[in-house]
Enzyme design. Structure first.
Site, PDB file in Angstrom:
ATOM      1  N   GLY B  98      14.723  76.736  29.028  1.00 56.98           N
ATOM      2  CA  GLY B  98      13.240  77.619  29.354  1.00 56.98           C
ATOM      3  C   GLY B  98      13.853  79.123  29.883  1.00 56.98           C
ATOM      4  N   GLY B 101      11.248  82.301  29.440  1.00 53.71           N
ATOM      5  CA  GLY B 101      10.007  82.308  29.913  1.00 53.71           C
ATOM      6  C   GLY B 101       9.649  83.225  31.314  1.00 53.71           C
ATOM      7  N   LEU B 102       8.586  83.143  31.855  1.00 55.28           N
ATOM      8  CA  LEU B 102       8.379  83.926  33.152  1.00 55.28           C
ATOM      9  C   LEU B 102       9.313  83.597  34.302  1.00 55.28           C
ATOM     10  CD1 LEU B 102       6.150  85.160  35.071  1.00 55.28           C
ATOM     11  CD2 LEU B 102       5.200  82.789  35.441  1.00 55.28           C
ATOM     12  N   VAL B 103       9.830  82.348  34.745  1.00 54.65           N
ATOM     13  CA  VAL B 103      10.718  82.021  35.509  1.00 54.65           C
ATOM     14  C   VAL B 103      12.256  82.260  35.077  1.00 54.65           C
ATOM     15  CG1 VAL B 103      11.239  80.608  37.263  1.00 54.65           C
ATOM     16  CG2 VAL B 103       9.119  80.281  36.676  1.00 54.65           C
ATOM     17  N   TYR B 227       0.427  66.225  30.900  1.00 51.92           N
ATOM     18  CA  TYR B 227       1.460  67.072  31.288  1.00 51.92           C
ATOM     19  C   TYR B 227       1.759  66.682  32.860  1.00 51.92           C
ATOM     20  CZ  TYR B 227       3.141  71.577  33.497  1.00 51.92           C
ATOM     21  OH  TYR B 227       3.867  72.330  34.048  1.00 51.92           O
TER      22      TYR B 227
END
Lengths: 314, 405
Positions: B98, B101-103, B227
């Site tokens: 990931g 992504g944002l992080v 989720y």
């Protein structure tokens, strides 16, 4: 209906096979009982192959990786992962093959460790399960999560049953690994054969609700045909039929015609004193369902064990 | 003499004990070693015995020869005192799933701007590199990079409406991604995995402030339970993996994250990126800024760059398997109106701000405790909120064409 039963060679699977053969099966129905020899359900490909081969319209899903206390405590990761794979493979493949209904098998042992009694169907997810088998417990709980999500996304009405303590022929009678009643039966058999005393662990005072595998099998068939909810249903005798371990011991002793001494080793743990489950929902649907009287069911199980000692799983 | 190994594959180099001769005792030892293969010469190392099983009172880690008392029975499955993993050759090689992504982008930035140590290698994956829902593709990517550490951020995420409609997909895809990454990590001898949870997976009915011990205490909110359960099961996997193999994989629980490289889709996204995007458009189009709700709801916000620094600290120093909440403290809770004001200031927006009180506020408060973080890092300084918001607004303005929207 073409019904595929996974875990077909186990305690509950064999009972379903018997009740289907002895009159519960209907005209034109086909019942297929699978065991681990037919497919390793941890593999998505093997699961798919078995669905392609049989093309069921309905599934009773009993297959699982199970074990006694010690194996669970040591292998929580394996119990979590393997059961999640088995369950995901069966439920997802069933959906892809247009299976109309799947009835899976949960257990009262997956409920929250800290809880009020009696427990009922709405309480499964209200807190963490007992530490000793949290891998197995969470994997079973996630069957209910999968069922709800599958209904919400695709409208499928897959559901599950929650039995209390099941007993009957074709159980796992291993004394280390098995559950309380098959353990008692095996120990009484050995005590009788060796002319020794029967040693029971604990005081005999804890209370349990027992359900005979044949009664459970009949109820499984009713759930498959007529129970329409996605929320699971507890299958058990009522609170009023809770028995002490001592009552169970007496029934086994009578069933095996054991004449020796019975010793309660009170230095061993009793486990939980009471874990009462409510069968109010079942009674709402089937107020007149008759459970086999406990002593008769126990006698049948003891007779089966003695007649089949060599082939019994132990 | 052939190198001996503890039958439970510990990696210990000393203090091995043979099976006792007495049958009853031997049986108990063998029960403990199930399902390992039996051999009459198998040995167990000292890690599997409680301290009071030894005659010499002090248990030293290395050279000292420990003497086991007669009648001792092993009872400790995995060493609680040290990680049961392969020794590392050389510096860390960190795989970040990931990574786009944002992080992930924030971690990439802090690593580049000083957090990287000599000889370390940091690899940032995105879904283009591998579909982690597939076990084979996950295996390939681990084979290719052979990481020693993993920061696992990849997930199937979505806004409220997509979650509500596709709970099954959110459950299944995330369980597969998580199992593939955690299992391959174990197979490839990864020393540590730090996964990413969220305060949104906590029980719907709960007391406040929430803390790390409360995650499994009840059912999550109905809207995104697929989720939520998939994320919770990361913690179940970590605990089971520790109990069975002694691996110390763990997780971080952030509150509301914001920053550059977010998902700014107004339908789908979270509250801060939504405000940032809407204010940008309002300014550009000369219209009022419409905010949903009364503005009174309270939230704890964490800037992605601060979170990234904390992720690196967790990777290097945080030794617990139980997850850790990464957030500003309760005293730094802000109202949505505070957030709106900061965004308005960040853009220099001069138009009208309208609060549409017909729209839901969501939860008024969902306070998380950062006491555990503060116990470890009492002096950690979070970027002041207004400065962090300004950076985010500037980034969006400069990168509007390429943002995810």
């Amino acid at each position: 209906m073409r019904v595929l039963v996974t875990g077909g060679s186990g305690l509950v699977g064999r009972a379903i096979e018997r009740v289907v053969k002895e009159g519960e099966g209907r005209e034109g129905e086909e019942w297929i009982f699978l065991s681990s020899k037919d497919a390793n359900l941890m593999s998505a490909e093997e699961t798919r192959s078995v669905f392609q081969k049989h093309r069921p319209t309905h599934v009773i899903h009993l297959a699982a990786m199970v074990g006694g206390l010690f194996r669970n405590m040591r292998q929580n990761l394996d119990f979590w992962r393997n059961n999640v794979f088995i369950n995901d493979n069966v439920l997802q493949t069933a959906h892809e093959f247009g299976v109309v209904k799947v009835v899976s098998c949960l257990s009262t042992c997956i409920f929250p460790d800290k809880t009020t009694y009696p427990i009922d169907e709405t309480m499964i997810h209200n807190g963490p399960p007992h530490e000793s088998n949290f891998g197995y417990a969470y994997a079973k709980r996630m069957i209910d999560v999968h069922n709800r999500a599958c209904c919400q996304q695709y409208g499928r009405r897959y559901t599950a049953v929650i039995p209390t303590n099941v007993f009957g022929p074709h159980d796992n009678f291993n004394i280390e690994d098995g559950h309380v009643l098959p353990g008692l039966i095996h120990k009484t058999y050995m005590a009788k054969k060796e002319g020794k005393a029967l040693q029971v662990w604990g005081s005999g005072r804890p209370l349990r609700q027992f359900i005979y595998s044949l009664d459970l099998a009949r109820l499984f068939l009713w759930v498959l045909r007529d129970y329409d909810e996605v929320e699971p249903i507890i299958l058990s005798v009522g609170e009023e039929d809770e028995l002490s371990i001592k009552d169970a011991v007496n029934a086994v002793v009578e069933g095996m015609e054991f004449k020796g001494d019975v010793i309660y080793d009170t230095s061993k743990a009793d486990g939980q004193f009471k874990k009462t489950a409510s069968n109010a929902k079942l009674r709402k649907y089937l107020p007149d369902f008759k459970f086999t009287p406990f002593k008769a069911a126990m006698k049948e199980t003891c007779d089966w064990f003695e007649a089949n000692y060599d082939i019994a799983r132990k | 003499m052939a190198t001996r190994r503890c039958v439970l594959k510990c990696g210990s180099k000393a203090n091995f004990f043979h099976l006792p001769k007495e049958e009853h005792l031997k049986t108990k030892w063998l029960q403990f070693t199930i399902p390992q293969k039996y051999s009459p010469s198998l040995v167990l190392c000292s890690r599997h015995f409680e301290d009071d099983c030894f005659l010499n009172a002090i248990k030293l880690g290395f050279a000292s020869r420990l003497i086991l008392k007669e009648g001792s029975v092993p009872s400790v499955f995995a060493s609680a005192s040290s990680s049961v993993s392969q020794p590392m050759d050389g510096p860390m090689r960190v795989l970040v799933t990931g990574g786009s992504g944002l992080v992930g982008r924030a971690i990439e930035r802090v690593v580049k701007e000083g957090e990287r140590r000599e000889g370390e290698e940091w690899i940032f994956l995105s879904s283009k590199d591998a579909n982690l829902v597939s076990a084979e593709e996950t295996r390939s990517v681990f084979q290719k990079h052979r990481p020693t550490h993993v920061i696992h951020l990849a997930a199937m995420v979505g806004g409220l409406y997509r979650n509500m409609r596709q709970n099954l997909d959110f459950w299944r895809d995330n369980v597969h991604i998580n199992d593939n990454v955690l299992y391959m990590s174990q197979e490839f001898g990864v020393v540590k995995v730090v996964s990413c949870l969220s305060t949104c997976v906590f029980p719907d009915k709960t007391t406040y402030p929430i803390d790390e011990t409360m995650m499994h205490n009840g059912a999550p909110h109905e809207s995104n339970y697929g989720y939520a359960y998939a994320k919770r099961m990361i913690d179940v996997h970590n605990r089971a993996c520790f109990q069975q193999y002694g691996l110390r994989y763990t997780a971080v629980i952030p509150t509301n994250i914001f920053g550059p490289h977010d998902n700014y889709n107004i339908e789908d996204c979270h509250v801060m990126p939504g405000l940032v995007h809407k204010t940008y458009l309002a300014k550009k189009e000369g219209k009022p800024l419409e905010v949903w709700g009364s503005g009174r709801a309270l939230r704890q916000f964490i800037y992605s760059v601060d979170l990234a620094r904390l992720f690196v600290w967790v990777l290097r120093e945080y030794d617990e398997v139980e997850p850790i909440i990464a957030s500003v403290g309760e005293e730094d809770e802000l109202t949505i109106k505070d957030a709106v004001d900061a965004v308005v200031e960040g853009f220099g927006f001069k138009g009208e701000v309208i609060y549409d009180t017909s729209k839901s506020d969501g939860q008024i408060k969902k306070t998380a405790s950062n006491a555990k973080l503060r116990k470890y890092l009492p002096d950690f300084k979070f970027t002041p909120f207004k400065a962090a918001v300004k950076e985010t607004c500037d980034w969006l303005t400069a990168n509007y064409d390429i943002i995810r929207k």
